[in-house]
Scaffold this motif. Sequence first.
Motif, short mmCIF file in Angstrom:
data_model
loop_
_atom_site.label_atom_id
_atom_site.label_comp_id
_atom_site.label_asym_id
_atom_site.label_seq_id
_atom_site.Cartn_x
_atom_site.Cartn_y
_atom_site.Cartn_z
N LEU A 2 0.82 -1.21 0.00
CA LEU A 2 0.00 0.00 0.00
C LEU A 2 0.85 1.26 0.00
O LEU A 2 0.42 2.30 0.47
CB LEU A 2 -0.93 -0.02 1.23
CG LEU A 2 -1.83 -1.26 1.35
CD1 LEU A 2 -2.56 -1.25 2.68
CD2 LEU A 2 -2.78 -1.34 0.19
N ILE A 6 -2.87 5.57 -4.18
CA ILE A 6 -4.03 4.74 -3.85
C ILE A 6 -5.31 5.57 -3.96
O ILE A 6 -5.37 6.69 -3.48
CB ILE A 6 -3.92 4.17 -2.43
CG1 ILE A 6 -2.80 3.16 -2.36
CG2 ILE A 6 -5.23 3.55 -1.98
CD1 ILE A 6 -2.59 2.54 -1.01
N LEU A 51 -8.92 4.80 -2.63
CA LEU A 51 -9.58 3.85 -1.74
C LEU A 51 -11.08 3.81 -2.02
O LEU A 51 -11.76 4.83 -1.96
CB LEU A 51 -9.31 4.27 -0.29
CG LEU A 51 -9.75 3.35 0.82
CD1 LEU A 51 -9.06 1.99 0.69
CD2 LEU A 51 -9.41 3.98 2.16
N CYS A 102 -10.92 -1.87 -10.47
CA CYS A 102 -9.91 -1.69 -9.42
C CYS A 102 -8.71 -2.58 -9.73
O CYS A 102 -8.86 -3.65 -10.31
CB CYS A 102 -10.48 -2.06 -8.06
SG CYS A 102 -11.74 -0.92 -7.46
N ILE A 104 -2.05 2.05 5.55
CA ILE A 104 -1.33 2.74 4.46
C ILE A 104 -0.21 3.60 5.04
O ILE A 104 0.93 3.55 4.60
CB ILE A 104 -2.31 3.59 3.62
CG1 ILE A 104 -3.25 2.69 2.84
CG2 ILE A 104 -1.55 4.54 2.70
CD1 ILE A 104 -4.46 3.41 2.24
#
Length: 64
Positions: A6, A10, A12, A29, A57
């Motif tokens: 991660l 990113i 989310l 994704c 993360i």
Amino acid sequence: MYKANLTGPIGLVVGNEGNGVSRLVKENCDYVVSVPMKGDIDSLNASVAAGVLAYEIVRQRINA
């Protein structure tokens, strides 16, 4: 979630516990991770799940 890398950029996407995210969203994704739960926890609401993932993360980026 602990095995996923991660540390890069990113976006989310958080789904609900019953249906998750739609098939089309999931197909677009790069990968899917889930939050492991131990003990007497039946489910997490979306904001708690997002917070747990955000913490992971940051933890990975600090230790990278």
